[in-house]
Scaffold this motif. Structure first.
Motif: not given
Length: 780
Positions: A585-593
């Motif tokens: 199973s794969q988790a993909n995160q996009w984040e900005a800050g």
């Protein structure tokens, strides 16, 4: 002071160096500034500092700390060169400590650099990943005696299940996780209670971090890394005793000494004994922990660290109640249940006895100014035997089922070997930092246990049946078994690489990738002839990318990242006899800050928005073939996190955080799709701690602390059939202290307003009411 130059083809100049006290100890917390400018920094715990992007010219470098006489030195910064400045303070380490304690100028609740978060030395402003550091100074200020309480200082993190395993199960960014890492490598496979006696800092690293840390010891929401105390080259120590309500009695000692005249062999011992009862009519935990640490400076370029951790514990097992059937009768909250929360229903003679004995070795070697090596070896051992249990309450008839287990033994053993190479060099005018690493992790388990439903009784009026559950009664019930005797073995082989490139002085890019080969040897069951069942192997790639732009050099940065995490899935036997192979199973995160550290380290923090999507989740093929398993499930988690650490006034320190998380099952089960997972925790969390210590006058050293935590309501059972919600709560804590160079006294009140509240994940766990604790410390 000594100054020298090293060639480094850059468009500007830079300054770096070390600060030491008169007795040779790092001058941590001292401020370095360039007179007449706004440029400055704070010396880190190793005594190092660095200032980049300095225009060529002649300057005055000022070394200062309120309470010390400033030292000044004339320097010349040249284009394309790094000026190295070594500073010797006129004060001793003891005098420096006295000044730091009473001045309050230093922002003691933050660390601006870490060697373990990215497995390379990297400033927080340079790292595109969000992390929170909980310092030992904050733990001391809050009189923290439990590891789980330390995590209450991390925005977006809440305890879901306080137990004897890995410092409790907590939620981060909508996913449950535990604290398995120590100094960046596996550090726990046992079920003993973590003790904060040897913690320098706790690093809460946010988001799926498979690129550097794999899958075995982390979650899609992040990971927790304990950075431990290290020996140093002067004799120093402190002994403390803490006593408090509900039987709290705690002794700790921290003693450091060099073992030879040239101070190349250093030793530090952290040890403690802890006993704590319960506000309920039963329940206790008692343990002894010993954590020795030895440092051998083989030569100027090579250092060997050897650490050990041993804990021996006896406890009445942690408290868990599962609520079932609440919807049918309108019981939607713990307050609706006809239940006496002061009763434990499991007596003190029902005990579990976990132990751990871990050994760690770390060899650091510098090949040159540009290249270094770090080799880590870990040998972990955990054993457990005894009795434990959990309860299920059926709300419609107040029926409480006591489910109990008995372990002849449960043993876990792990070996981890990790080799990292770090490079710091230039490609033309661009600074390039490179990490390459190999890792082998092996985990084996052996168990001999049995399980039984002991009885059912009325929760509201248990009568004489309440005391029927005793150790002799349970032993009599389980002595004929059947016992499950099994063993398992899992090996993971990994390789990873990471590169951080300064495209300009202010703009950098990070790229990482990891390859994992997971080899599960299966489970051997004695009743099935010890033939391995469920053996499989699986490989996975995990990438990571990040960008950082320093809008104001060394003060304000904007960042964005893409991060991946993965979890291995074993093959499954379908009802028609076929075997289905599944991918991770794969988790993909996009984040900005944004991150900031301004006003000479007096104000720092971060704010970010993240979006995590998990795919390839195993689920039932409902309604077409409900008994079959398919792999097309998905789950979403997104939110905002904010943290602020400030020293607005002399002697006044603040740490605050807020997090909002929105989590949803997208395609898992028709009864769950569209709902928030019970493991996601409350949607809104906030934390605050205010600390003020008088910096001068007749009461110099007198301190006040105040703060607490807020959690919104938490639906621990939330689907189309059941709804059971833990109410929102706000807890407050306060402290009084008096700190001098040779002693300290602290009084702390936890849960100041005696708030009645619950936490849990599917379970319902009542929390401790108000408790007063007093601690005394002697320093030498």
């Amino acid at each position: 002071m000594i100054a020298q130059y090293a060639n480094a083809q850059q468009p500007f100049g830079s300054i770096k160096g070390t600060v030491k006290t008169s007795d040779g100890k790092p001058g941590e917390s001292v401020t370095i500034t360039i007179q007449g400018t706004t440029r400055g920094t704070t010396v880190d715990q190793n005594g190092d500092f660095q200032l980049n992007r300095i225009k060529p010219g002649n300057y005055t470098l000022v070394t200062s700390l309120i309470g010390l006489s400033p030292q000044k030195q004339q320097i010349t910064v040249k284009t394309g060169e790094t000026l190295t400045v070594d500073i010797i303070l006129s004060e001793s380490s003891q005098r420096l400590q006295e000044v730091v304690i009473t001045s309050g100028k230093v922002n003691k609740f933050t660390k601006q650099q870490s060697e373990t978060v990215a497995k390379m030395p990297l400033l927080n402003l340079e790292n595109p990943q969000v992390y929170t550091t909980v310092t030992k100074e904050l733990l001391q200020d809050q009189l923290t005696v439990r590891y789980s309480d330390a995590l209450k200082n991390v925005p977006g993190v809440i305890m879901q299940l306080e137990n004897n395993n890995a410092g409790s199960t907590v939620t981060s960014r909508g996913f449950s996780t535990q604290s398995y890492l120590r100094n960046g490598v596996p550090g726990d496979v046992s079920s003993v209670t973590f003790d904060p006696i040897n913690i320098e800092t706790i690093e809460a690293i946010k988001g799926p971090s498979g690129a550097l840390y794999g899958s075995s010891l982390i979650s899609f929401g992040g990971l927790f890394n304990r950075v431990t105390k290290k020996p140093f080259d002067t004799f120093k120590g402190e002994i403390a005793y803490t006593g408090g309500g509900f039987g709290l009695s705690r002794f700790t000692a921290d003693i450091n000494t060099p073992l030879n005249a040239d101070k190349t062999l250093l030793f530090r011992l952290n040890t403690g004994g802890h006993h704590e009862g319960s506000y309920q009519d039963a329940g206790f935990s008692s343990y002894v922990s010993v954590a020795p640490s030895l440092t051998y400076k083989i030569d100027d370029n090579t250092t060997l660290n050897i650490d050990g951790e041993y804990t021996n514990q006896k406890a009445n097992n942690f408290y868990r109640i599962f609520v079932d059937g609440s919807y049918a009768t309108g019981a939607h909250s713990p307050k609706d249940l006809n239940f006496d929360w002061n009763k434990r229903f499991i007596g003190d003679d029902i005990t579990i006895r976990p132990k751990q004995a871990n050994l760690f070795a770390q060899l650091d070697h510098k090949f040159s100014k540009q290249w270094s090596s770090r080799t880590n070896l870990s040998f972990l051992s955990g054993t457990e035997d005894g009795m434990s249990g959990y309860m299920v309450m059926t709300a419609h008839n107040d029926s409480l089922t006591r489910n109990m287990s008995y372990e002849n033994y449960y043993n876990s053993y792990a070996t981890d070997i990790q080799q990292n190479f770090n490079g710091d060099f230039h490609i033309g005018s661009m600074r390039n930092r490179l990490l390459t690493g190999l890792e082998f992790f092996s985990l084996s388990n052996r168990s001999n246990s049995t399980f039984t439903t002991f009885d059912k009784l009325n929760a509201a009026n248990p009568g004489a049946a309440y005391t029927d559950l005793t150790a002799p009664a349970l032993l009599s019930r389980v002595q004929t078994g059947p016992f499950s005797v099994s063993s398992s073995l899992q090996n993971t082989y990994s390789a990873y690489i990471q590169d951080v490139l300064n495209i300009t002085d202010n703009f950098l890019a990070m790229a990482s990738i990891r390859w994992d080969y997971f080899d599960n040897k299966g489970v051997k069951d004695a009743s099935a002839g010890n033939i391995p069942d469920g053996a499989f192997h699986q490989s996975a790639f995990s990438p990571k990318f990040g960008l950082v732009y320093q809008v104001v050099p060394e003060k304000v940065s904007l960042f964005a990242n893409y991060m991946n995490g993965f979890q291995n899935n074993s093959p499954g036997k379908q009802p028609d006899g076929t075997i289905s192979s599944f991918k991770p199973s794969q988790a993909n995160q996009w984040e900005a800050g944004a991150k900031f550290n301004v006003l000479g380290d007096k104000l720092s923090g971060s704010i970010s928005y993240y979006d995590i999507k998990v795919k390839d989740i195993l689920r039932s093929d409902y309604p077409a073939r409900p008994d079959f398993t398919v792999q097309d499930g998905s789950q979403y988690s997104k939110g905002v996190e904010f943290q602020l650490i400030s020293n607005p006034l002399r002697g006044f320190n603040v740490i605050a955080g807020y997090a909002y998380n929105s989590s949803q099952y997208k395609k898992v089960d028709p009864t769950l799709d569209g709902f928030r997972p019970g493991s996601a925790g409350p949607a809104n969390l906030a934390n605050l701690w205010l600390s003020y210590r008088l910096p001068e006058g007749s009461l110099k050293g007198f301190g006040l602390g105040f703060g607490g935590n807020y959690a919104s309501k938490n639906a621990v059972i939330n689907d189309s059939e059941d709804l059971f919600v833990l109410p929102s709560y706000t807890t407050l804590n306060a402290s009084l202290s008096y700190e001098k160079s040779r002693y300290g006294i602290t009084c702390k009140v936890d849960n100041l307003t005696d708030k009645k509240y619950w936490v849990g994940w599917v379970t319902t766990i009542p929390q401790m009411p108000a408790r007063v604790s007093i601690s005394g410390t002697i320093k030498f």
